[in-house]
Design a protein around this motif. Structure first.
Motif, PDB file in Angstrom:
ATOM      1  N   ILE A 130     -24.458   2.633  -4.109  1.00  0.00           N
ATOM      2  CA  ILE A 130     -23.284   2.973  -3.582  1.00  0.00           C
ATOM      3  C   ILE A 130     -22.034   1.981  -4.175  1.00  0.00           C
ATOM      4  CG2 ILE A 130     -22.109   3.032  -1.609  1.00  0.00           C
ATOM      5  CD1 ILE A 130     -24.465   3.937  -0.371  1.00  0.00           C
ATOM      6  N   GLY A 131     -21.104   2.286  -5.046  1.00  0.00           N
ATOM      7  CA  GLY A 131     -20.488   1.462  -5.735  1.00  0.00           C
ATOM      8  C   GLY A 131     -19.532   0.619  -4.797  1.00  0.00           C
ATOM      9  N   ALA A 132     -18.988   0.825  -3.907  1.00  0.00           N
ATOM     10  CA  ALA A 132     -18.540   0.272  -2.750  1.00  0.00           C
ATOM     11  C   ALA A 132     -19.184  -1.197  -2.481  1.00  0.00           C
ATOM     12  CB  ALA A 132     -17.726   0.529  -1.500  1.00  0.00           C
ATOM     13  N   ASN A 133     -20.268  -0.897  -2.106  1.00  0.00           N
ATOM     14  CA  ASN A 133     -21.360  -1.951  -1.584  1.00  0.00           C
ATOM     15  C   ASN A 133     -21.639  -2.986  -2.803  1.00  0.00           C
ATOM     16  OD1 ASN A 133     -21.379  -0.488   0.558  1.00  0.00           O
ATOM     17  ND2 ASN A 133     -23.686  -0.007   0.510  1.00  0.00           N
ATOM     18  N   ARG A 134     -21.582  -2.490  -3.976  1.00  0.00           N
ATOM     19  CA  ARG A 134     -22.139  -3.425  -5.115  1.00  0.00           C
ATOM     20  C   ARG A 134     -20.951  -4.095  -5.905  1.00  0.00           C
ATOM     21  NH1 ARG A 134     -26.644  -1.765  -8.095  1.00  0.00           N
ATOM     22  NH2 ARG A 134     -25.345  -1.761 -10.215  1.00  0.00           N
ATOM     23  N   LYS A 135     -19.666  -3.795  -5.862  1.00  0.00           N
ATOM     24  CA  LYS A 135     -18.480  -4.182  -6.831  1.00  0.00           C
ATOM     25  C   LYS A 135     -18.167  -5.746  -6.629  1.00  0.00           C
ATOM     26  CE  LYS A 135     -14.728  -2.205  -4.233  1.00  0.00           C
ATOM     27  NZ  LYS A 135     -13.793  -1.166  -4.281  1.00  0.00           N
ATOM     28  N   SER A 136     -18.311  -6.122  -5.321  1.00  0.00           N
ATOM     29  CA  SER A 136     -17.930  -7.420  -5.196  1.00  0.00           C
ATOM     30  C   SER A 136     -18.665  -8.460  -5.481  1.00  0.00           C
ATOM     31  CB  SER A 136     -17.381  -7.539  -3.742  1.00  0.00           C
ATOM     32  OG  SER A 136     -16.176  -6.730  -3.407  1.00  0.00           O
ATOM     33  N   PHE A 137     -19.967  -8.273  -5.780  1.00  0.00           N
ATOM     34  CA  PHE A 137     -20.912  -9.299  -5.798  1.00  0.00           C
ATOM     35  C   PHE A 137     -21.539  -9.355  -7.053  1.00  0.00           C
ATOM     36  CE2 PHE A 137     -21.026  -6.858  -1.819  1.00  0.00           C
ATOM     37  CZ  PHE A 137     -20.345  -7.845  -0.803  1.00  0.00           C
ATOM     38  N   GLY A 138     -20.898  -9.293  -8.236  1.00  0.00           N
ATOM     39  CA  GLY A 138     -21.431  -9.600  -9.626  1.00  0.00           C
ATOM     40  C   GLY A 138     -22.441  -8.896 -10.237  1.00  0.00           C
ATOM     41  N   PRO A 139     -23.283  -9.375 -10.995  1.00  0.00           N
ATOM     42  CA  PRO A 139     -23.960  -8.277 -12.044  1.00  0.00           C
ATOM     43  C   PRO A 139     -25.569  -8.207 -10.947  1.00  0.00           C
ATOM     44  CG  PRO A 139     -24.069 -10.731 -12.757  1.00  0.00           C
ATOM     45  CD  PRO A 139     -23.013 -10.671 -11.687  1.00  0.00           C
ATOM     46  N   LEU A 140     -25.664  -8.734 -10.125  1.00  0.00           N
ATOM     47  CA  LEU A 140     -26.754  -8.445  -9.295  1.00  0.00           C
ATOM     48  C   LEU A 140     -28.016  -8.618 -10.189  1.00  0.00           C
ATOM     49  CD1 LEU A 140     -25.674  -5.401  -7.394  1.00  0.00           C
ATOM     50  CD2 LEU A 140     -25.633  -7.644  -6.738  1.00  0.00           C
ATOM     51  N   LEU A 141     -29.222  -8.080  -9.696  1.00  0.00           N
ATOM     52  CA  LEU A 141     -30.670  -8.354 -10.450  1.00  0.00           C
ATOM     53  C   LEU A 141     -30.736  -7.622 -11.993  1.00  0.00           C
ATOM     54  CD1 LEU A 141     -33.209  -7.765  -7.932  1.00  0.00           C
ATOM     55  CD2 LEU A 141     -32.280  -9.842  -8.384  1.00  0.00           C
ATOM     56  N   PRO A 142     -30.875  -8.390 -12.582  1.00  0.00           N
ATOM     57  CA  PRO A 142     -31.226  -7.705 -14.262  1.00  0.00           C
ATOM     58  C   PRO A 142     -32.301  -6.868 -14.204  1.00  0.00           C
ATOM     59  CG  PRO A 142     -32.275  -9.931 -14.205  1.00  0.00           C
ATOM     60  CD  PRO A 142     -31.645  -9.543 -12.871  1.00  0.00           C
ATOM     61  N   GLY A 143     -32.558  -6.208 -15.186  1.00  0.00           N
ATOM     62  CA  GLY A 143     -33.650  -4.995 -15.340  1.00  0.00           C
ATOM     63  C   GLY A 143     -33.761  -3.933 -14.343  1.00  0.00           C
ATOM     64  N   VAL A 144     -32.704  -3.336 -13.978  1.00  0.00           N
ATOM     65  CA  VAL A 144     -32.621  -2.301 -13.006  1.00  0.00           C
ATOM     66  C   VAL A 144     -31.955  -1.169 -13.428  1.00  0.00           C
ATOM     67  CG1 VAL A 144     -32.038  -1.637 -10.822  1.00  0.00           C
ATOM     68  CG2 VAL A 144     -32.672  -3.980 -10.965  1.00  0.00           C
ATOM     69  N   ASP A 145     -32.531   0.111 -13.588  1.00  0.00           N
ATOM     70  CA  ASP A 145     -31.791   1.343 -13.803  1.00  0.00           C
ATOM     71  C   ASP A 145     -31.698   2.178 -12.635  1.00  0.00           C
ATOM     72  OD1 ASP A 145     -30.501   3.123 -15.653  1.00  0.00           O
ATOM     73  OD2 ASP A 145     -31.859   2.523 -17.214  1.00  0.00           O
ATOM     74  N   HIS A 146     -31.066   3.259 -12.815  1.00  0.00           N
ATOM     75  CA  HIS A 146     -30.853   4.389 -11.850  1.00  0.00           C
ATOM     76  C   HIS A 146     -31.138   5.744 -12.085  1.00  0.00           C
ATOM     77  CE1 HIS A 146     -28.718   0.712 -10.176  1.00  0.00           C
ATOM     78  NE2 HIS A 146     -29.150   1.291  -9.059  1.00  0.00           N
ATOM     79  N   LEU A 147     -31.549   6.401 -11.205  1.00  0.00           N
ATOM     80  CA  LEU A 147     -31.822   8.045 -11.300  1.00  0.00           C
ATOM     81  C   LEU A 147     -30.580   8.616 -11.097  1.00  0.00           C
ATOM     82  CD1 LEU A 147     -35.260   8.480  -9.880  1.00  0.00           C
ATOM     83  CD2 LEU A 147     -34.619   8.787 -12.304  1.00  0.00           C
ATOM     84  N   PRO A 148     -30.067   9.832 -11.582  1.00  0.00           N
ATOM     85  CA  PRO A 148     -28.904  10.420 -10.954  1.00  0.00           C
ATOM     86  C   PRO A 148     -29.109  11.137  -9.559  1.00  0.00           C
ATOM     87  CG  PRO A 148     -30.078  11.969 -12.339  1.00  0.00           C
ATOM     88  CD  PRO A 148     -30.887  10.405 -12.556  1.00  0.00           C
ATOM     89  N   HIS A 149     -28.126  10.920  -8.685  1.00  0.00           N
ATOM     90  CA  HIS A 149     -28.168  11.654  -7.434  1.00  0.00           C
ATOM     91  C   HIS A 149     -28.461  13.134  -7.661  1.00  0.00           C
ATOM     92  CE1 HIS A 149     -24.163  13.256  -7.222  1.00  0.00           C
ATOM     93  NE2 HIS A 149     -23.802  12.297  -7.750  1.00  0.00           N
ATOM     94  N   THR A 150     -28.660  13.739  -6.644  1.00  0.00           N
ATOM     95  CA  THR A 150     -29.003  15.415  -6.501  1.00  0.00           C
ATOM     96  C   THR A 150     -27.979  16.002  -5.900  1.00  0.00           C
ATOM     97  OG1 THR A 150     -30.290  14.986  -4.596  1.00  0.00           O
ATOM     98  CG2 THR A 150     -31.700  14.648  -6.478  1.00  0.00           C
TER      99      THR A 150
END
Length: 438
Positions: free
Chosen positions: A158-178
């Motif tokens: 969820i972009g709004a939850n992530r955007k303010s907190f930097g790069p977060l953990l490395p080595g993470v990828d995401h599946l597309p939503h459905t």
């Protein structure tokens, strides 16, 4: 308890809240019972969200109140680092019974966020313990919500939850939503289209190589992003791909666990068994904060093959807190004695029909439902994403109904003890709100 307005509200920095808007016109709850809250002005408010997805048994269950009251008078705190207390072990056994022993062990946390971070750490440590320390990559999913720890934010989508907190953990990828409005709008239960999206995991395996991937974590039904129901066959396909490549599959059941789909867990509803399952919220009926990770036996046993000593350097001061364990034991007892799951299943058809009766109202572009949860998606006001649903939230509260919104989606998840009269009241008032919404 103070049931009057506080002298000042300036010091409390409220979570996930438009603080300035709230404090200009506060909504203050002072008591609750059954299906209803009471606000500071004495108005009753029908709980259409089970608190925050976390009160499946309704408010002020006498058995839970009695159990917590007794425990606080007997054992207010006990450490679980190299120590223990009986209730923590008793609850773990009963939780395993509740899963029909599909899992072997419970690791206690204090919240869903902590449960997610714990499950991710267990996944990484498990692969290292079995000699595959190169498996460090974690796979989440777009529009997924896995709490607010740095691990959960990293695999969340969820972009709004992530955007303010930097790069977060490395080595993470995401599946597309459905979510597919074009093909799956107004679905009842699992939508027909989208099983092929699970094959995107094969693409990520090809990109990163299976030997680098530790775990995939998903919500069986994405809750906080607006009730996204998996397409038919999607979860089973993910299970097959994970098995093929030696990847652990984690279900985040913080929202779907403890009856939300009218089964003990979503894993039961979809007949797909993950390797780990994160839980919280309903585990204590929201009475005392608690979370837990349920682990398959083989994961736990891998740690026990290490040399003597502490097998997993992880835990929390309040892991297995006595009051939380007392609440958890009483919660499971209420589920059994009051046949909550059976009642929820009996209400599901009436609930589903009521949800979909809103189709055709102004601004309603999609309705999706499964079990006793529903998402009602509204057309966004151009340039003001979320404003229309937030307006509906405030109007509904003023009319005596508590709903939850995320973006321009209304999410409904009532206590499982609701009756048809509550359904009629909820949707009668919500219908009036939507008819008069700008």
């Amino acid at each position: 308890m103070n049931e009057t307005r506080p002298e000042s509200m300036s010091s409390f920095w409220m979570p996930f809240t438009n603080n300035r808007d709230f404090k200009a016109s506060p909504r203050l709850l002072v008591s609750a019972e059954g299906m209803y809250y009471k606000d500071v002005d004495g108005n009753t408010v029908l709980d259409g969200t089970a608190g925050l997805w976390c009160v499946p048994l309704g408010h002020r269950q006498p058995e839970i109140i009695a159990a917590v009251s007794e425990m606080v008078g007997q054992l207010d705190f006990a450490p679980t680092f190299q120590m223990g207390h009986p209730a923590a072990f008793d609850l773990a056994e009963q939780l395993m019974d509740y899963t029909d022993h599909k899992f072997g062990h419970v690791f206690y946390t204090n919240s869903g966020s902590e449960a997610v971070d714990t499950a991710l750490k267990i996944a990484l440590a498990y692969h290292k313990a079995r000699g595959e320390g190169g498996r460090t990559r974690l796979i989440g999913r777009e529009r997924g919500y896995h709490g607010v720890g740095f691990g959960g934010l990293s695999v969340g989508g969820i972009g709004a939850n992530r955007k303010s907190f930097g790069p977060l953990l490395p080595g993470v990828d995401h599946l597309p939503h459905t979510h597919n409005l074009l093909k799956n709008a107004f679905s009842r239960g699992e939508p027909d289209f989208g099983v092929e999206l699970a094959d995107e995991l094969e693409r990520l395996v090809t990109l990163h190589d299976a030997s680098t991937i530790a775990a995939v974590i998903i919500e069986p039904v994405s809750g906080s992003t607006g009730v996204l129901v998996p397409p038919k066959g999607y979860l089973k396909r993910l299970r097959e791909i994970c098995d093929k490549h030696g990847i652990l599959l984690i279900f985040d059941e913080v929202i779907t666990g403890f009856g939300r789909l009218t089964t003990p867990f979503a894993a039961d509803y979809f007949e797909v068994e993950p390797d780990m399952m994160t839980t919280a919220k309903g585990i204590t009926n929201g009475t005392v904060p608690m979370g837990a990770v349920f682990s398959k036996q083989f994961i736990h046993d891998t740690f026990m093959e290490a040399p003597a000593g502490i097998e997993l350097f992880h835990g929390y001061t309040y892991s297995g807190h006595p009051l939380a364990c007392a609440a958890g034991l009483a919660t499971l007892e209420v589920f059994r004695e009051q046949k909550i799951l059976e009642h929820a299943a009996s209400m599901q058809p009436y609930w589903e029909d009521a949800v979909h009766s809103l189709r055709g109202l102004p601004h309603v572009i999609d309705i999706r439902s499964i079990g006793l949860v529903a998402g009602i998606e509204l057309e966004a006001i151009p340039g003001k994403v979320g404003a229309r649903a937030y307006s509906a939230f405030k109007k509904a509260f003023a009319d005596g109904v508590l709903i939850r919104t995320t973006g321009d989606i209304i999410a409904l998840s009532p206590p499982l003890v609701l009756e048809k009269t509550h359904i009629d009241e909820l949707f009668g008032k919500l219908r009036d709100v939507l008819k008069n919404l700008d």
